[in-house]
Design a protein around this motif. Structure first.
Motif, PDB file in Angstrom:
ATOM      1  N   TYR A 102       0.840  -1.200   0.000  1.00 29.87           N
ATOM      2  CA  TYR A 102       0.000   0.000   0.000  1.00 29.87           C
ATOM      3  C   TYR A 102       0.883   1.261   0.000  1.00 29.87           C
ATOM      4  O   TYR A 102       0.527   2.289  -0.583  1.00 29.87           O
ATOM      5  N   GLY A 103       2.045   1.176   0.648  1.00 29.58           N
ATOM      6  CA  GLY A 103       3.004   2.282   0.588  1.00 29.58           C
ATOM      7  C   GLY A 103       3.499   2.500  -0.831  1.00 29.58           C
ATOM      8  O   GLY A 103       3.611   3.644  -1.299  1.00 29.58           O
ATOM      9  N   ILE A 104       3.765   1.418  -1.524  1.00 25.44           N
ATOM     10  CA  ILE A 104       4.161   1.487  -2.932  1.00 25.44           C
ATOM     11  C   ILE A 104       3.075   2.211  -3.745  1.00 25.44           C
ATOM     12  O   ILE A 104       3.359   3.090  -4.571  1.00 25.44           O
ATOM     13  N   GLU A 105       1.832   1.841  -3.499  1.00 28.09           N
ATOM     14  CA  GLU A 105       0.708   2.456  -4.218  1.00 28.09           C
ATOM     15  C   GLU A 105       0.606   3.947  -3.893  1.00 28.09           C
ATOM     16  O   GLU A 105       0.368   4.778  -4.782  1.00 28.09           O
ATOM     17  N   SER A 221       8.207   3.451   4.094  1.00 31.96           N
ATOM     18  CA  SER A 221       9.348   3.043   3.255  1.00 31.96           C
ATOM     19  C   SER A 221       8.890   2.741   1.838  1.00 31.96           C
ATOM     20  O   SER A 221       9.541   3.142   0.862  1.00 31.96           O
ATOM     21  N   GLY A 222       7.773   2.043   1.708  1.00 30.38           N
ATOM     22  CA  GLY A 222       7.237   1.730   0.389  1.00 30.38           C
ATOM     23  C   GLY A 222       6.897   2.986  -0.397  1.00 30.38           C
ATOM     24  O   GLY A 222       7.146   3.072  -1.604  1.00 30.38           O
ATOM     25  N   MET A 223       6.339   3.973   0.298  1.00 32.94           N
ATOM     26  CA  MET A 223       5.952   5.215  -0.359  1.00 32.94           C
ATOM     27  C   MET A 223       7.173   5.929  -0.940  1.00 32.94           C
ATOM     28  O   MET A 223       7.168   6.372  -2.101  1.00 32.94           O
ATOM     29  N   VAL A 224       8.238   6.027  -0.156  1.00 31.04           N
ATOM     30  CA  VAL A 224       9.466   6.679  -0.626  1.00 31.04           C
ATOM     31  C   VAL A 224      10.105   5.871  -1.758  1.00 31.04           C
ATOM     32  O   VAL A 224      10.499   6.425  -2.794  1.00 31.04           O
ATOM     33  N   ASN A 225      10.190   4.552  -1.578  1.00 33.19           N
ATOM     34  CA  ASN A 225      10.849   3.709  -2.575  1.00 33.19           C
ATOM     35  C   ASN A 225      10.169   3.802  -3.937  1.00 33.19           C
ATOM     36  O   ASN A 225      10.834   3.900  -4.970  1.00 33.19           O
ATOM     37  N   SER A 286      15.714   6.342  11.008  1.00 35.68           N
ATOM     38  CA  SER A 286      15.854   4.916  11.356  1.00 35.68           C
ATOM     39  C   SER A 286      14.639   4.114  10.966  1.00 35.68           C
ATOM     40  O   SER A 286      14.708   2.881  10.870  1.00 35.68           O
ATOM     41  N   TRP A 287      13.486   4.749  10.717  1.00 35.74           N
ATOM     42  CA  TRP A 287      12.300   3.981  10.308  1.00 35.74           C
ATOM     43  C   TRP A 287      12.425   3.458   8.877  1.00 35.74           C
ATOM     44  O   TRP A 287      11.716   2.522   8.493  1.00 35.74           O
ATOM     45  N   TYR A 288      13.323   4.050   8.093  1.00 35.46           N
ATOM     46  CA  TYR A 288      13.411   3.675   6.676  1.00 35.46           C
ATOM     47  C   TYR A 288      14.013   2.282   6.521  1.00 35.46           C
ATOM     48  O   TYR A 288      15.085   1.986   7.039  1.00 35.46           O
TER      49      TYR A 288
END
Length: 293
Positions: A102-105, A221-225, A286-288
């Motif tokens: 969902y972060g990727i999306e 992390s997914g959102m940034v990536n 550090s969360w990344y």
């Protein structure tokens, strides 16, 4: 579609917007979201409606703009109704893989939104944001409450504000985080509440990622990536830390008007931010989690 024709009008009390929001239902049972603003906001609300039309044209999954006009109560703004759940309320019930996907999306959607350019008349970003920084630092200095080690935010900003030079600008959602997302009943991510839209550095849009990272580092992390297609530049991290520092400074004086519970939330968030960034010494939080297969 005259707004007086709706059979039912149910007040929605969630959110921080100054708009009055209703779920309205036609005699045939079809639902819409109705937002009503003060009449003096007519021109800015008209631009907001037109910008949302541009976003919809990109195919962004969202509460779609349907009609704009005036009524006895002020300016109204009719949008499609999304049947689903608040994403922020179910995010932590998902599997790790689902949170990341969902972060990727969310990153993919944000990249689409940022393809809308800012007007040519937009003030240079460095000038505009430095003015905002000065105001927020002063707000914090005038605030009767202080963060433990809050000076770290000010020091980091002053050491890194040179990064604001020559930044491009685009349309921004303005409040892009899990609290302004929904999951419809088909499991699709939907974006809501575009009423804080702005134009600015696209990377500044990530300043609300603290709300995402507090709930799900995997989602954040997914959102940034996805936004950077797996190749996140170090300047992004440095600038993001500056934007988050600026936001965090002004969050405390903002919270005072809403009472102790909001103050406590912002103090906890500042503690989390300082921990993630090792008191603003490490630009990568550090969360990344890096790239995850």
């Amino acid at each position: 579609m005259p707004i007086n024709d709706f059979k039912t009008r149910i007040l929605i009390e969630k959110g921080w917007s100054d708009d009055i929001k209703y779920c309205v239902i036609t005699p045939e049972g079809k639902k819409y979201l109705l937002r009503i603003s003060k009449i003096e906001q007519k021109e800015c609300k008209k631009v907001e409606f037109e910008m949302m039309q541009h976003v919809e044209e990109l195919g962004v999954p969202m509460c779609k703009p349907i009609e704009f006009g005036t009524c006895d109560e002020g300016v109204y703004f009719l949008q499609s109704w999304i049947e689903g759940e608040d994403f922020g309320e179910i995010l932590t019930t998902l599997t790790n893989k689902e949170q990341y996907l969902y972060g990727i999306e969310a990153g993919k959607i944000l990249k689409h939104i940022h393809t809308i350019p800012a007007p040519d008349t937009q003030e240079e970003w460095k000038v505009r944001f430095n003015r905002k920084i000065l105001r927020k630092i002063q707000m914090y200095k005038d605030c009767p409450i202080k963060y433990e080690n809050g000076q770290s935010f000010i020091d980091y900003i002053n050491e890194n504000r040179y990064l604001l030079k020559n930044r491009s600008q685009c349309y921004q959602h303005g409040d892009y985080h899990v609290g302004n997302m929904m999951i419809d009943y088909e499991g699709k991510l939907q974006i809501i509440d575009f009423d804080r839209y702005d134009f600015g550095d696209p990377w500044e849009e990530f300043n609300r990622i603290v709300w995402c990272a507090q709930q799900s580092p995997l989602f954040a992390s997914g959102m940034v990536n996805r936004y950077f297609d797996g190749d996140v530049p170090m300047d992004f991290w440095r600038l993001l830390a500056l934007y988050i520092s600026s936001n965090t400074l002004s969050s405390l004086p903002w919270a005072i008007q809403f009472g102790q519970s909001e103050i406590d939330i912002m103090i906890k968030q500042a503690q989390d931010v300082l921990e993630w960034y090792n008191n603003m010494k490490d630009p990568v939080p550090s969360w990344y989690k890096g790239s995850i297969k």
